[in-house]
Each structure stands twice: as structure tokens, then as C-alpha cells.
Design a protein around this motif. Structure first.
Motif, PDB file in Angstrom:
ATOM      1  N   ARG A  12       1.016  -0.981   0.132  1.00  0.00           N
ATOM      2  CA  ARG A  12      -0.189  -0.182   0.012  1.00  0.00           C
ATOM      3  C   ARG A  12       0.847   1.225  -0.260  1.00  0.00           C
ATOM      4  NH1 ARG A  12      -4.505  -1.831   4.709  1.00  0.00           N
ATOM      5  NH2 ARG A  12      -5.312  -3.503   4.051  1.00  0.00           N
ATOM      6  N   HIS A  13       0.086   2.324  -0.849  1.00  0.00           N
ATOM      7  CA  HIS A  13       1.455   3.441  -1.307  1.00  0.00           C
ATOM      8  C   HIS A  13       2.558   3.765  -1.067  1.00  0.00           C
ATOM      9  CE1 HIS A  13      -2.476   5.244  -1.319  1.00  0.00           C
ATOM     10  NE2 HIS A  13      -3.077   4.425   0.091  1.00  0.00           N
ATOM     11  N   ILE A  14       3.619   2.755  -1.298  1.00  0.00           N
ATOM     12  CA  ILE A  14       4.700   2.748  -1.731  1.00  0.00           C
ATOM     13  C   ILE A  14       6.188   3.097  -2.210  1.00  0.00           C
ATOM     14  CG2 ILE A  14       7.219   0.419  -2.638  1.00  0.00           C
ATOM     15  CD1 ILE A  14       5.173  -0.688  -0.020  1.00  0.00           C
ATOM     16  N   THR A  15       6.613   4.277  -1.618  1.00  0.00           N
ATOM     17  CA  THR A  15       6.902   5.030  -2.086  1.00  0.00           C
ATOM     18  C   THR A  15       8.983   4.692  -2.074  1.00  0.00           C
ATOM     19  OG1 THR A  15       5.824   6.801  -2.683  1.00  0.00           O
ATOM     20  CG2 THR A  15       8.416   7.368  -2.539  1.00  0.00           C
ATOM     21  N   LYS A  16      10.185   4.689  -3.431  1.00  0.00           N
ATOM     22  CA  LYS A  16      10.759   4.649  -3.084  1.00  0.00           C
ATOM     23  C   LYS A  16      11.741   5.331  -4.331  1.00  0.00           C
ATOM     24  CE  LYS A  16      14.437   1.928  -1.520  1.00  0.00           C
ATOM     25  NZ  LYS A  16      15.544   2.526  -0.620  1.00  0.00           N
ATOM     26  N   ALA A  23      11.787   5.716  -8.187  1.00  0.00           N
ATOM     27  CA  ALA A  23      11.873   4.901  -8.080  1.00  0.00           C
ATOM     28  C   ALA A  23      10.112   3.746  -8.488  1.00  0.00           C
ATOM     29  CB  ALA A  23      12.544   3.244  -8.264  1.00  0.00           C
ATOM     30  N   ASN A  24       9.516   3.727  -7.140  1.00  0.00           N
ATOM     31  CA  ASN A  24       8.049   3.732  -6.820  1.00  0.00           C
ATOM     32  C   ASN A  24       7.713   4.981  -6.936  1.00  0.00           C
ATOM     33  OD1 ASN A  24       8.731  -0.034  -5.901  1.00  0.00           O
ATOM     34  ND2 ASN A  24       8.848   1.358  -8.114  1.00  0.00           N
ATOM     35  N   ASP A  25       6.767   5.107  -7.320  1.00  0.00           N
ATOM     36  CA  ASP A  25       5.841   6.825  -6.453  1.00  0.00           C
ATOM     37  C   ASP A  25       4.465   5.975  -6.620  1.00  0.00           C
ATOM     38  OD1 ASP A  25       4.579   8.822  -6.799  1.00  0.00           O
ATOM     39  OD2 ASP A  25       5.201   9.934  -8.529  1.00  0.00           O
ATOM     40  N   ASP A  26       4.180   6.484  -4.868  1.00  0.00           N
ATOM     41  CA  ASP A  26       2.768   5.791  -4.234  1.00  0.00           C
ATOM     42  C   ASP A  26       2.438   4.702  -5.117  1.00  0.00           C
ATOM     43  OD1 ASP A  26       0.639   6.575  -2.604  1.00  0.00           O
ATOM     44  OD2 ASP A  26      -0.814   7.198  -3.889  1.00  0.00           O
ATOM     45  N   ILE A  27       2.822   3.281  -5.469  1.00  0.00           N
ATOM     46  CA  ILE A  27       2.261   2.345  -5.467  1.00  0.00           C
ATOM     47  C   ILE A  27       1.670   1.429  -4.571  1.00  0.00           C
ATOM     48  CG2 ILE A  27       2.387   0.332  -6.863  1.00  0.00           C
ATOM     49  CD1 ILE A  27       4.968   1.452  -8.427  1.00  0.00           C
ATOM     50  N   LEU A 217       2.963  -1.027 -14.813  1.00  0.00           N
ATOM     51  CA  LEU A 217       4.161  -0.529 -14.144  1.00  0.00           C
ATOM     52  C   LEU A 217       4.540   0.593 -15.467  1.00  0.00           C
ATOM     53  CD1 LEU A 217       5.454  -1.079 -10.953  1.00  0.00           C
ATOM     54  CD2 LEU A 217       3.344  -0.337 -11.256  1.00  0.00           C
ATOM     55  N   ARG A 218       5.073   2.155 -15.104  1.00  0.00           N
ATOM     56  CA  ARG A 218       4.598   2.684 -15.974  1.00  0.00           C
ATOM     57  C   ARG A 218       5.960   3.424 -15.586  1.00  0.00           C
ATOM     58  NH1 ARG A 218       1.168   4.416 -19.515  1.00  0.00           N
ATOM     59  NH2 ARG A 218       0.766   6.600 -18.550  1.00  0.00           N
ATOM     60  N   LYS A 219       7.228   4.059 -15.585  1.00  0.00           N
ATOM     61  CA  LYS A 219       7.876   5.129 -14.988  1.00  0.00           C
ATOM     62  C   LYS A 219       7.650   5.233 -13.346  1.00  0.00           C
ATOM     63  CE  LYS A 219       8.152   7.582 -19.458  1.00  0.00           C
ATOM     64  NZ  LYS A 219       7.744   9.173 -20.524  1.00  0.00           N
ATOM     65  N   GLY A 220       7.592   4.313 -13.048  1.00  0.00           N
ATOM     66  CA  GLY A 220       7.381   4.037 -11.403  1.00  0.00           C
ATOM     67  C   GLY A 220       6.170   4.520 -10.686  1.00  0.00           C
ATOM     68  N   THR A 221       5.371   4.342 -12.186  1.00  0.00           N
ATOM     69  CA  THR A 221       3.857   4.867 -11.048  1.00  0.00           C
ATOM     70  C   THR A 221       3.091   3.678 -12.144  1.00  0.00           C
ATOM     71  OG1 THR A 221       3.493   5.984 -13.123  1.00  0.00           O
ATOM     72  CG2 THR A 221       3.949   6.864 -11.565  1.00  0.00           C
ATOM     73  N   LEU A 222       1.605   3.195 -10.545  1.00  0.00           N
ATOM     74  CA  LEU A 222       1.098   1.896 -11.088  1.00  0.00           C
ATOM     75  C   LEU A 222       0.035   3.241 -12.142  1.00  0.00           C
ATOM     76  CD1 LEU A 222      -0.328  -0.551 -10.259  1.00  0.00           C
ATOM     77  CD2 LEU A 222      -1.937   1.393  -8.465  1.00  0.00           C
ATOM     78  N   VAL A 223      -0.435   2.406 -13.769  1.00  0.00           N
ATOM     79  CA  VAL A 223      -1.019   2.841 -14.354  1.00  0.00           C
ATOM     80  C   VAL A 223      -2.032   1.880 -14.345  1.00  0.00           C
ATOM     81  CG1 VAL A 223      -1.761   2.359 -16.954  1.00  0.00           C
ATOM     82  CG2 VAL A 223       0.851   2.947 -16.785  1.00  0.00           C
TER      83      VAL A 223
END
Length: 506
Positions: A12-16, A23-27, A217-223
Motif C-alpha cells: 500500500r502506497h509504496i514509495t522508493k 523508482a516507485n511513486d505511491d504504488i 507500471l510506467r515510469k515508477g507509477t501504477l497505470v
């Protein structure tokens, strides 16, 4: 809703963040119990980072992880293993001189009198392999088994440690078509046993054949996440790159001309001093694409480097336009009309600290109009670079910016622009679309076909069998440094090519 009954994994809401990269934006990513779930995206989309967080190789900057409805804290792989998570990496973590059994039990070995109890290790591996239908020889050394068997051993390692959730990172990258199909059977069997599988991939066809749901995923975000039965390859491609993509390659009929490159009994050694080419024979003609198919590590790299002057041949001949060019310098081979798109764009294709303009003239920098004696004519360089940026649709902040700041797809466009901008007679393209999104792949394929349709000769070396089948006019299969067969892509099957790629006869 009782999420504990539904979800094996919830992130939930993973950011790295890494330096300069989000790399990961609120996934938020959820996997149902007992499903095969694909994590799809181009290279650099954040797929492996997200799964490395789940496996404890990285720690998220923010966000929470839940397993079976319970919040967990995973700070290292041992935490993940203890919680029933196993990860099979793209590059196997096996010790070649050890046996299958020794690799499976490594770190949690059964002991007898303070020593490894080999009989128990073999028995344990036999039992678990029988239980899950992963048939292996526990006594065989890893160095003597196929890549497909090595992958089974990796899966057995995870199952031996009690994994209920399996993460497979690009598991088909180095497999023959037969081994891919066998892997899919194993995945379905594990699903029937109640295991949950997360399948990381950038390929479009494979998740459609094996998975229940697909998260893009695209560019670190969830599509988004879609059910496999309610989507198709075109929609997945659009989700990956953000626009419509032409999926079919249109290849008009074209009659090849006379030979422009002939390879006779070519031999060469790899960097370890082991013979990698064992008498390669090839003929490349004008107006054709000759595809070289094979499992990686069967001499493709050494073949390309020997043909382009980057590696010495130990025997055999290379003729270009009828003139012997064996062991000539890379510059001489370029001057003979050969361009090279290397498989490692960062190491072999570009000088990362040079500007875009400077990279676009490499190999021609010593000639007019770019150079007059010891003096560079930068006006000519910049004019030429600007023309290529426009012609090849290179997305950049300017021709003076360092090429290291470009995306992978735009780096590849720089190399393709430079190599095709020379108007060569022969193009040697090695893994030209590796790591690119489907939009960039579509563009590179169009450029390769333009060269072929313009009566140029293309030698296409690719580990992507779909790419070979769609682009090539002829296919030569390489196995253990030899060409073991030549086939017509219009009539050959993937199964037939797979047999040749594995050293069998077809």
C-alpha cells in the motif's frame, strides 16, 4: 470485506527513491491468494524495485506491506523467507560446482555428525521435486545441467524454504521456447497446489498465456490492473507506453541480391580463453535480414565482435564485398561500409560523458566535414546532429546535453541514428531493442526494415524469438559456437527453432 481471506500480498502506497530517481511513486499493488499475477512494464518502470522491496533487498521510504491481511515489516531477505516469500532472480544464484541437492539445501543443510547429511539432502530434494512435479537429478552438478533445469533448482530452493509466494523475475529471458512452455506448466501446477506467483516481465504475450491478472507500471507509477480475460495485447501495450502501438511488422516481399559478407569456418575465443566460435559459416546478401537465433551465451557476442573488429579471430575468414577483412581494425571495417549497433549501448555504443552531438559523429569524427586536419568543425557537427535528432525523433533537451541523461530508448535512437546516418551497406544489429518499451521497439523495427527495403544487408542478432521471426528473411540458429541450421521464418515453427537452439535436430 475480509482482505485476509482474499489477498496474499498487499503493498500500500509504496514509495522508493534513489539519488535522482523516483523508482516507485505511491504504488498500491495487491495479489490474490492462489493466482498468477503479472507485473508488466518496460525496463526502468519500477517492477523489480517493487519486488525487491517485497523480498527485503530494499526498504521502502514510505508505505506498508500486508501478507494475508497482517501488516509485516520486511527489512532483509531472511524476513521475507521466514514469512513464506521466495524470489527467483533473472540471473540465477546457484553455485556451479555444487550438486542440485547441495544448492537446494545450502544454508539450511541437514546435518549428521556436524557434517552435511548428503543422503538426507538428496532424499529431501527427491521428495519435494516429486511433490511439485519439478523433476531434477539431485546428484547432478549445476554446471552440467541446462538453463531450464537451473531454473527448476531455483524454484525448488524457494519451495524447500517453505515459500507460499513466489516472485519470478523475467524468468523466460534465457529459455528456449520448449523451456518456456515447461516453465508455464510448472507455474500452473504450483498455482493448483495453492501457491501465489508474481511474474515480472516486459513481454506482452507471456502474461496473456499464463496469468489471471496483470498490473502495469510506467515510469515508477501504477497505470492499472486488468483481468487477463478482459484485455488484449494492444491495450497492454498502450498502458505500457501511453499511446497506441502498431504491433504487427509489415514486411513487403523483397528479392535479396548478391553476397556482401561471407564468413568461412570462423573461430574465436571468449574473454576466459575458451573457444566460443567453432567454425561459423554465413552468407549475408544485399536486401535481406539474416536473423541469428539462439539462447544467450552460445557465441553470439563473440561472433558480432569478431565481425566488427572488436575481437580477433583465431581461424577462418571474413570477406566483405569480396575482400578479406579478417582481423582488420574496427575503423577499417567501418570504412568498408559496415555499421554496428552493439548489444550494450552504455558500454560499447556511447561515451556517456560526451554530448549528444559528439556521440552522433563517433567513427566519422576524423573525416570531413567534421574535421579538417587537427581542427574540429563544430558548426558542421552541430548542423549534422540537429538533422539526425529531427530525422530519428531523439527526445532531448538539446544536442549539447550529455548523452548519459537520455532514457534507454533515446540512447538507442542515438546509436541507430549514428550508425544508419553513415549510409552503410551492411548493418550488424545485436539485441537492438533490448530493454526498450514497445513504442521504441516499433520505431527501431521500422528503421531496420527501411534499410532492408533500401537494398542494405542486415545481420540481426537477437535473443527475442518473436523479433527474429517477424523481421528476418532467413534464420540461422547458433548453438555452442556453430550454426546448426538455417530456416525460413515463413514456414518454421517456434518448436522447431527451440529444438535447434537446444542442440537437437529438427
Amino acid at each position: 470485506m475480509d482482505t485476509e481471506a482474499l489477498y496474499a500480498v498487499e503493498m500500500r502506497h509504496i514509495t522508493k527513491r534513489f539519488p535522482g530517481v523516483l523508482a516507485n511513486d505511491d504504488i498500491t499493488f495487491s495479489v490474490l491468494k492462489g493466482e498468477i499475477h503479472a507485473l508488466l512494464g518496460e525496463n526502468g518502470a519500477g517492477k523489480t524495485t517493487l519486488m525487491n522491496i517485497l523480498y527485503g533487498l530494499y526498504k521502502q521510504d514510505s508505505g506498508d506491506i500486508y501478507l494475508n491481511g497482517q501488516k509485516v515489516d520486511i527489512t532483509e531477505p531472511n524476513d521475507a523467507i521466514r514469512l513464506g516469500i521466495g524470489m527467483i532472480h533473472q540471473h540465477f544464484m546457484l553455485i556451479p560446482p555444487f550438486t542440485v541437492a547441495e544448492n537446494v539445501v545450502l544454508g539450511i543443510e541437514p546435518e549428521k555428525n556436524l557434517l552435511l547429511d548428503r543422503e538426507k539432502a538428496i532424499k529431501d530434494v527427491e521428495e519435494i521435486s516429486q511433490k511439485y512435479g519439478l523433476i531434477v537429478d539431485p546428484k547432478a552438478k549445476i554446471q552440467d545441467v541446462s538453463v531450464g533445469i537451473g531454473q527448476r533448482v531455483e524454484i525448488l530452493k524457494a519451495l524447500y524454504r517453505g515459500a507460499e509466494i513466489l516472485i519470478l523475475d523475467e524468468p523466460t529471458a534465457v529459455l528456449t521456447p520448449q523451456e518456456v512452455e515447461e516453465l508455464f506448466k510448472i507455474m500452473r501446477s504450483l498455482k493448483e497446489e495453492g501457491k501465489t506467483i508474481i511474474f515480472i516481465t516486459h513481454k506482452l504475450k507471456e502474461p496473456m498465456a499464463t496469468c489471471n491478472r496483470i498490473t502495469v507500471l510506467r515510469k515508477g507509477t501504477l497505470v492499472g490492473t486488468v483481468d487477463t480475460g478482459k484485455t488484449d495485447i494492444s491495450q497492454l501495450a498502450k498502458m505500457m507506453v501511453g499511446r497506441e502501438v502498431i504491433m504487427e511488422v509489415e514486411k513487403p516481399p523483397h528479392q535479396p541480391g548478391e553476397p556482401v559478407m561471407t564468413v568461412k569456418e570462423l573461430e574465436a575465443y571468449n574473454d576466459l580463453g575458451i573457444k566460443a566460435l567453432r567454425g561459423v559459416n554465413l552468407i549475408l546478401r544485399k536486401g535481406e535480414i539474416l536473423g541469428i537465433a539462439g539462447v544467450e551465451g552460445n557465441g553470439q557476442l563473440e561472433l558480432v565482435e569478431t565481425l566488427t573488429g572488436l575481437r580477433k579471430a583465431s581461424a577462418g575468414k571474413i570477406l566483405i564485398h569480396g575482400e578479406e577483412m579478417t582481423n582488420h581494425s574496427a575503423r577499417n571495417i567501418i570504412e568498408a561500409g559496415v555499421s554496428h549497433i552493439p548489444e550494450d549501448r552504455r558500454k560499447r555504443g556511447l561515451i556517456l560523458d560526451f554530448s549528444l552531438a559528439e556521440n552522433l559523429i563517433l567513427g566519422s569524427h576524423f573525416k570531413a566535414p567534421f574535421s579538417h586536419g587537427f581542427q574540429m568543425d563544430y558548426d558542421s557537427v552541430y548542423d549534422y546532429a540537429g538533422d539526425l535528432v529531427d530525422a530519428f525523433d531523439i527526445r532531448t533537451t538539446g544536442i549539447h546535453s550529455q548523452v548519459k541523461y537520455l532514457s534507454g530508448g533515446n540512447m538507442q535512437k542515438v546509436i541507430v541514428a549514428r550508425e544508419l546516418g553513415r549510409e552503410p551497406d551492411i548493418i550488424i544489429a545485436s539485441q537492438p531493442t533490448r530493454g526498450l518499451d514497445v513504442g521504441a521497439i516499433e520505431y527501431i523495427h521500422q528503421k531496420i526494415l527501411e534499410m532492408r527495403n533500401g537494398n542494405k544487408a542486415v545481420l540481426l542478432v537477437s535473443a527475442d524469438l518473436d523479433e527474429i521471426l517477424s523481421l528476418a528473411d532467413r534464420i540461422a540458429v547458433i548453438y555452442e559456437g556453430k550454426i546448426v541450421g538455417e530456416r525460413d521464418p515463413r514456414t518454421v515453427t517456434e518448436e522447431e527453432l527451440g529444438l535447434l537452439m537446444a542442440g537437437g535436430s529438427a
